[in-house]
Structure formats: C-alpha cells, structure tokens
Design a protein around this motif. Structure first.
Motif, PDB file in Angstrom:
ATOM      1  N   SER A  21      -2.052   0.910  -4.548  1.00  0.00           N
ATOM      2  CA  SER A  21      -1.364  -0.228  -4.240  1.00  0.00           C
ATOM      3  C   SER A  21      -0.362  -0.218  -5.541  1.00  0.00           C
ATOM      4  O   SER A  21      -0.472   0.118  -6.488  1.00  0.00           O
TER       5      SER A  21
ATOM      6  N   TRP B  58      -8.318   3.985   5.367  1.00  0.00           N
ATOM      7  CA  TRP B  58      -8.046   3.101   4.125  1.00  0.00           C
ATOM      8  C   TRP B  58      -6.774   2.070   4.607  1.00  0.00           C
ATOM      9  O   TRP B  58      -6.724   0.859   4.264  1.00  0.00           O
ATOM     10  N   SER B  59      -5.890   2.527   5.419  1.00  0.00           N
ATOM     11  CA  SER B  59      -4.615   2.016   5.529  1.00  0.00           C
ATOM     12  C   SER B  59      -4.983   0.798   6.669  1.00  0.00           C
ATOM     13  O   SER B  59      -4.114  -0.386   6.344  1.00  0.00           O
ATOM     14  N   THR B  60      -5.671   0.796   7.209  1.00  0.00           N
ATOM     15  CA  THR B  60      -6.156  -0.283   8.306  1.00  0.00           C
ATOM     16  C   THR B  60      -7.356  -1.090   7.776  1.00  0.00           C
ATOM     17  O   THR B  60      -7.838  -2.027   8.524  1.00  0.00           O
ATOM     18  N   GLY B  61      -7.981  -0.675   6.719  1.00  0.00           N
ATOM     19  CA  GLY B  61      -9.020  -1.323   6.126  1.00  0.00           C
ATOM     20  C   GLY B  61     -10.321  -1.154   6.665  1.00  0.00           C
ATOM     21  O   GLY B  61     -11.437  -1.936   6.603  1.00  0.00           O
TER      22      GLY B  61
ATOM     23  N   ARG C  87       0.757  -1.186  -0.157  1.00  0.00           N
ATOM     24  CA  ARG C  87       0.016   0.026   0.110  1.00  0.00           C
ATOM     25  C   ARG C  87       0.853   1.397   0.079  1.00  0.00           C
ATOM     26  O   ARG C  87       1.842   1.322   0.696  1.00  0.00           O
TER      27      ARG C  87
ATOM     28  N   GLU D 221     -13.983   0.725   7.136  1.00  0.00           N
ATOM     29  CA  GLU D 221     -14.807   1.501   6.195  1.00  0.00           C
ATOM     30  C   GLU D 221     -15.453   2.534   7.036  1.00  0.00           C
ATOM     31  O   GLU D 221     -15.631   2.435   8.047  1.00  0.00           O
TER      32      GLU D 221
END
Length: 80
Positions: free
Chosen positions: A26, A75-78, A13, A80
């Motif tokens: 990515s 975003w970096s940790t997924g 990422r 939402e």
C-alpha cells in the motif's frame, strides 16, 4: 532484465508484476504512478520500498510477495 509492471493504485493498494509473482502493498502517501507503467525499485521482500517510473517515485509498504494470480486476487479483495 525483465519488465516490472505497476498495477494500481486501487484504494491505496498497489502491486508490481515480477516474473516470480506479484509484490503487493500500500501507499502511505500519494500514489502518482499510473496503472501499467514500467517501474524499478521493486524487491522481493516485505517492508518499505521506493518504486519509480523514472520520473516519479512512490513509497510502498510491501506486505507480501511471490503471489500468483489467485493470491493477488485474494489479497486485493481481502479474502484470506
């Protein structure tokens, strides 16, 4: 012209810090750029882009742009 700073790679990422917000995506290949370097080629839009530090270039699949700090963190940790 403002400086664009490269962030990453973090598990393929990557992000770029623009005055308008963060551009995130990515690397499908090797991410040879180092965290914190100044880069060019960043566009506020999704899709394939080519980011460069002047001597090396990486391909980035941009997923989102204009994120704020909270959006970048999510975003970096997924989240939402």
């Amino acid at each position: 012209m403002s400086t664009v700073r490269f962030l990453g790679p973090y598990d393929k990422r990557v992000a770029a810090e623009l005055p308008e917000g963060y551009v995130v995506g990515s690397c499908p290949g090797d991410c040879v750029l180092k965290d914190g370097v100044e880069i060019s080629g960043v566009v506020r839009g999704v899709g394939e882009q080519h980011w460069s530090d002047g001597s090396r270039t990486i391909t980035v699949w941009v997923e989102d742009f204009d994120l704020d700090v909270a959006g970048l963190r999510n975003w970096s940790t997924g989240v939402e």
